[in-house]
Structure formats: structure tokens, C-alpha cells
Design a protein around this motif. Structure first.
Motif, mmCIF file in Angstrom:
data_model
loop_
_atom_site.group_PDB
_atom_site.id
_atom_site.type_symbol
_atom_site.label_atom_id
_atom_site.label_comp_id
_atom_site.label_asym_id
_atom_site.label_seq_id
_atom_site.Cartn_x
_atom_site.Cartn_y
_atom_site.Cartn_z
ATOM 1 N N PHE A 114 0.804 -1.218 0.000
ATOM 2 C CA PHE A 114 0.000 0.000 0.000
ATOM 3 C C PHE A 114 0.841 1.273 0.000
ATOM 4 C CE2 PHE A 114 -2.021 3.454 2.408
ATOM 5 C CZ PHE A 114 -3.150 3.656 1.633
ATOM 6 N N HIS A 115 0.448 2.186 -0.878
ATOM 7 C CA HIS A 115 0.879 3.578 -0.822
ATOM 8 C C HIS A 115 -0.294 4.409 -1.343
ATOM 9 C CE1 HIS A 115 3.696 6.843 -0.370
ATOM 10 N NE2 HIS A 115 3.231 7.334 -1.505
ATOM 11 N N PRO A 116 -0.633 5.513 -0.693
ATOM 12 C CA PRO A 116 -1.916 6.167 -0.988
ATOM 13 C C PRO A 116 -2.069 6.764 -2.372
ATOM 14 C CG PRO A 116 -0.611 7.458 0.574
ATOM 15 C CD PRO A 116 0.054 6.119 0.457
ATOM 16 N N TYR A 117 -0.992 7.171 -3.034
ATOM 17 C CA TYR A 117 -1.198 7.804 -4.329
ATOM 18 C C TYR A 117 -0.068 7.459 -5.293
ATOM 19 C CZ TYR A 117 1.988 11.200 -2.114
ATOM 20 O OH TYR A 117 3.038 11.789 -1.463
ATOM 21 N N PRO A 118 -0.352 7.510 -6.594
ATOM 22 C CA PRO A 118 -1.674 7.789 -7.152
ATOM 23 C C PRO A 118 -2.527 6.539 -7.370
ATOM 24 C CG PRO A 118 -0.093 7.721 -8.921
ATOM 25 C CD PRO A 118 0.681 7.463 -7.645
ATOM 26 N N PHE A 119 -1.916 5.358 -7.341
ATOM 27 C CA PHE A 119 -2.653 4.138 -7.662
ATOM 28 C C PHE A 119 -2.840 3.217 -6.459
ATOM 29 C CE2 PHE A 119 -0.198 5.315 -11.550
ATOM 30 C CZ PHE A 119 -1.281 5.805 -12.276
ATOM 31 N N ASP A 166 3.061 22.648 -6.563
ATOM 32 C CA ASP A 166 2.271 21.497 -6.137
ATOM 33 C C ASP A 166 2.786 20.278 -6.877
ATOM 34 O OD1 ASP A 166 0.268 20.032 -4.865
ATOM 35 O OD2 ASP A 166 -1.146 20.321 -6.519
ATOM 36 N N TRP A 167 3.136 19.234 -6.152
ATOM 37 C CA TRP A 167 3.736 18.078 -6.814
ATOM 38 C C TRP A 167 3.430 16.801 -6.049
ATOM 39 C CZ3 TRP A 167 7.209 15.121 -4.061
ATOM 40 C CH2 TRP A 167 7.731 15.698 -2.894
ATOM 41 N N ARG A 168 3.508 15.698 -6.757
ATOM 42 C CA ARG A 168 3.455 14.364 -6.182
ATOM 43 C C ARG A 168 4.226 13.425 -7.091
ATOM 44 N NH1 ARG A 168 -2.577 12.812 -3.817
ATOM 45 N NH2 ARG A 168 -2.392 13.993 -1.874
ATOM 46 N N TRP A 169 4.851 12.439 -6.481
ATOM 47 C CA TRP A 169 5.493 11.433 -7.314
ATOM 48 C C TRP A 169 4.449 10.443 -7.814
ATOM 49 C CZ3 TRP A 169 8.517 11.003 -2.334
ATOM 50 C CH2 TRP A 169 7.842 10.242 -1.370
ATOM 51 N N CYS A 170 4.851 9.566 -8.699
ATOM 52 C CA CYS A 170 3.892 8.675 -9.362
ATOM 53 C C CYS A 170 4.517 7.302 -9.568
ATOM 54 C CB CYS A 170 3.470 9.267 -10.705
ATOM 55 S SG CYS A 170 2.268 8.276 -11.616
ATOM 56 N N PRO A 230 2.170 7.971 -17.485
ATOM 57 C CA PRO A 230 2.320 6.547 -17.138
ATOM 58 C C PRO A 230 1.133 5.678 -17.505
ATOM 59 C CG PRO A 230 3.087 7.935 -15.342
ATOM 60 C CD PRO A 230 2.454 8.852 -16.341
ATOM 61 N N GLU A 231 -0.078 6.134 -17.210
ATOM 62 C CA GLU A 231 -1.234 5.286 -17.469
ATOM 63 C C GLU A 231 -1.525 5.140 -18.955
ATOM 64 O OE1 GLU A 231 -2.933 9.290 -16.014
ATOM 65 O OE2 GLU A 231 -1.025 8.194 -16.024
#
Length: 353
Positions: A105-110, A186-190, A250-251
């Protein structure tokens, strides 16, 4: 990962005699001490998720260090560094002993990541927060370029490479500037996306894996038979080009088809790019020679096409097949595609939502 942790401990060890509690860590709201403790917490948290094979939620535990000050039970700065080294070693062991196919489990993004994803997230936490602390304390710090590149090519696939990996990673996380690019606020890894069918796992290919596949490597997968077929390597090359141009999503990239019964890769399938303005997206695929004739391509095509048509704004999935490739034409027909046009060399099929 061990290199990142060792670099952190060495850099911060040189200033362990300074006041960490009363100094803000760079641009963060935390103090330098809070940030150092946060590094240790992240490392043990990731180790716990991998060890527990957590699927749907955080593992409910935490670590507590003694407080700052002069009391007999107080943990000083060197103690915090010892904890960082220990939790880093625990995560490294968890990464080495976790099977390749496991996702936790990791909350984001998938809502999941594999061992390589957790390693990349851990390296990112260590590098970036060591930077924050050293920036707050006014001392220089720059990790090896290879570590920053490891992070970028695995969990920042949407970020176009810059003039130097470390500067690019700082910019991508709102910690620096790059010429010609707007500041990041604003950023997040993926982590890479994954889809599952009855027999297969469709694993999204990272830029790192694509680069390896495109030059003759295995991309980190164990392949059936002689290995990836020519179309897989060509598709990987497309991914690399998209990444270098900042166009990779990625998707909407390439997926390796992994047989769950033995964790063997049997082929690849993916999109030529993100959907166009008319809601059309083109898909392509191939199988390794040793995996053909077992329905894997049809199974994967049904799943990936169905997923695509569930996304906002997507109305049509297109597949172009060479006229002489009868097995591939049979695959798209079994997956529900309809022949819409043809010329002397190619047939064009569509599946509409």
C-alpha cells in the motif's frame, strides 16, 4: 538506497553538534530535528508495509525517539542519525527480500507500489530532506547524480529530464528553479500503474525500465523464451522518446504482460500516447514467441481497452494491424473491435464506448 542513507548520515554527522531543534529546515515548516526524525519514520514505515505485504491501508505503528534536551533519556542528534541508519538498513533488507511481483500500500496515485517504487520513494525522502536540513543549517549538500536519476526515472515519469538530475529533482519538488520552466508549487510522485486480469498482471513500464528494454535489456522482468519480441523493444523506445520530451503519461504508456502463475513476462501492450482531442487513443501489442496461441493478448486487450473507455473523455480505442498478420487480426476481433477501414497494407479496427 544504502548509498543515499550513508550520504545523509555523513552530511548531517558533520553538523551534529549544531542546534537542530531551533532551526527551520529550509523551506519546510518543520525544524531540522523534526525533519531528520521524519526521514527515519518514512524509512521504517516503508519497511513495515513491504514486510507486511500491506494491501489496503497503512500498517498501524510508529516509532518514537527521546526528546531533545539534557535529560538522561534524551536522544541527541547523533542518536537520530543512528536511527536513520538503522531504519535504512531495515528497509534495504525488506527491499532485497520482497519478491518482484509484490505490491504494498501507498496512498497515491494508484494505492500501491512495488519494491523498486518503495526504494525510489525512500531515496527521494532521504535526499530531499537531507537537502532541507543542510539548507537550514547553511551547509552544502549534493548527492550523486545517479541517485537523483534513480528517483526521477522511477517515480517522476511525467517530469522532462533537465540539465542535471539533482537540479531537476529539486525543481520538480518545489525546491529550486530551472531555466525556461515555471516554478513548481504542487507536486506528487507517481508509481507505475498496474491492471489485473484472470491470468495476467499488466505492469506499467517506468522510463528506467523502458530505457533498458529499448537497448536490449530485460527491463527488470523475467521473460519466457528468448525474451522480448521486437515490437516490445520498439514500444519501449517510444516511451523513452516521450519521457525525454516531457510527454510521457504513465497510465497511457506501455504495460508488460506478466503471467501470475510464474511471474514471467509474456509480452507487452500499450498506448501510442494520451487520448487526442476527439477522445481517440491507439493501442498496440505483441507477445514473445513462446507465449503465443494461449489467449494472453486477447485477455490483456479486453482489460486494457475496457479500462481506457472508462476514463473521462475517451470514446474510441483504435488498433492498426498489418494485413498479413492474421493472428493479430483475430485477437482484435475476439476482443470486440470492429473493422472500420483498410488499405493495401493495413486494417484499422475500433472499439467504442
Amino acid at each position: 538506497m544504502e548509498e543515499a542513507v550513508a550520504g545523509c548520515v555523513a552530511a548531517l554527522g558533520a553538523v551534529a553538534d549544531r542546534d537542530w531543534e531551533g532551526v527551520r529546515a529550509g523551506r519546510l515548516e518543520w525544524s531540522c530535528r523534526e525533519t531528520a526524525v521524519h526521514i527515519a519514520v518514512d524509512l521504517i514505515t516503508y519497511a513495515g508495509r513491504l514486510a507486511a505485504r500491506a494491501r489496503d491501508a497503512h500498517v498501524p505503528f510508529e516509532i518514537t525517539l527521546g526528546g531533545a534536551g539534557d535529560g538522561p533519556d534524551a536522544a541527541g542528534n547523533t542518536d537520530v542519525l543512528e536511527v536513520i541508519g538503522t531504519t535504512g538498513a531495515l528497509l534495504a533488507a525488506a527491499v532485497r527480500t520482497t519478491p518482484r511481483a509484490v505490491r504494498a500500500f501507498h496512498p497515491y496515485p494508484f494505492r500501491h507500489a512495488n519494491r523498486e517504487g518503495f526504494a525510489a520513494m525512500a531515496v527521494a525522502e532521504v535526499l530531499l530532506h537531507t537537502h532541507d536540513i543542510t539548507e537550514g543549517l547553511g551547509v552544502p549538500y549534493e548527492p550523486p547524480a545517479e541517485l537523483a536519476s534513480f528517483v526521477l526515472t522511477r517515480i517522476f515519469p511525467q517530469v522532462r529530464p533537465g540539465p542535471a538530475p539533482w537540479r531537476t529533482l529539486l525543481w520538480a519538488t518545489g525546491r529550486g528553479e530551472l531555466p525556461g520552466r515555471e516554478p513548481v508549487t504542487d507536486w506528487r510522485w507517481c508509481n507505475n500503474p498496474v491492471l489485473r486480469t484472470e491470468r495476467l498482471t499488466l505492469e506499467g513500464v517506468t522510463p528506467a525500465a523502458a530505457a533498458d528494454l529499448s537497448v536490449g535489456g530485460d527491463g527488470g522482468f523475467a521473460w519466457v523464451g528468448p525474451g522480448p519480441f521486437e515490437g516490445t523493444r520498439e514500444g519501449a523506445g517510444i516511451v523513452v522518446k516521450q519521457y525525454e520530451e516531457g510527454l510521457f503519461r504513465p497510465e497511457w504508456g506501455m504495460y508488460v504482460l506478466v503471467r501470475r502463475e510464474d511471474d514471467r513476462a509474456v509480452g507487452a501492450m500499450g498506448f501510442h500516447g494520451a487520448p487526442d482531442g476527439d477522445g481517440r487513443v491507439e493501442i498496440g501489442y505483441d507477445l514473445s514467441e513462446g507465449a503465443r496461441g494461449r489467449g494472453y493478448a486477447t485477455e490483456a486487450l479486453r482489460a486494457l481497452s475496457a479500462w481506457a473507455l472508462e476514463q473521462d473523455g475517451v470514446r474510441t480505442v483504435v488498433a492498426t494491424v498489418e494485413r498479413e498478420n492474421a493472428p493479430s487480426r483475430n485477437v482484435v476481433a475476439r476482443a470486440g473491435f470492429t473493422l472500420v477501414s483498410e488499405d493495401g497494407a493495413q486494417f484499422v479496427y475500433e472499439l467504442r464506448g
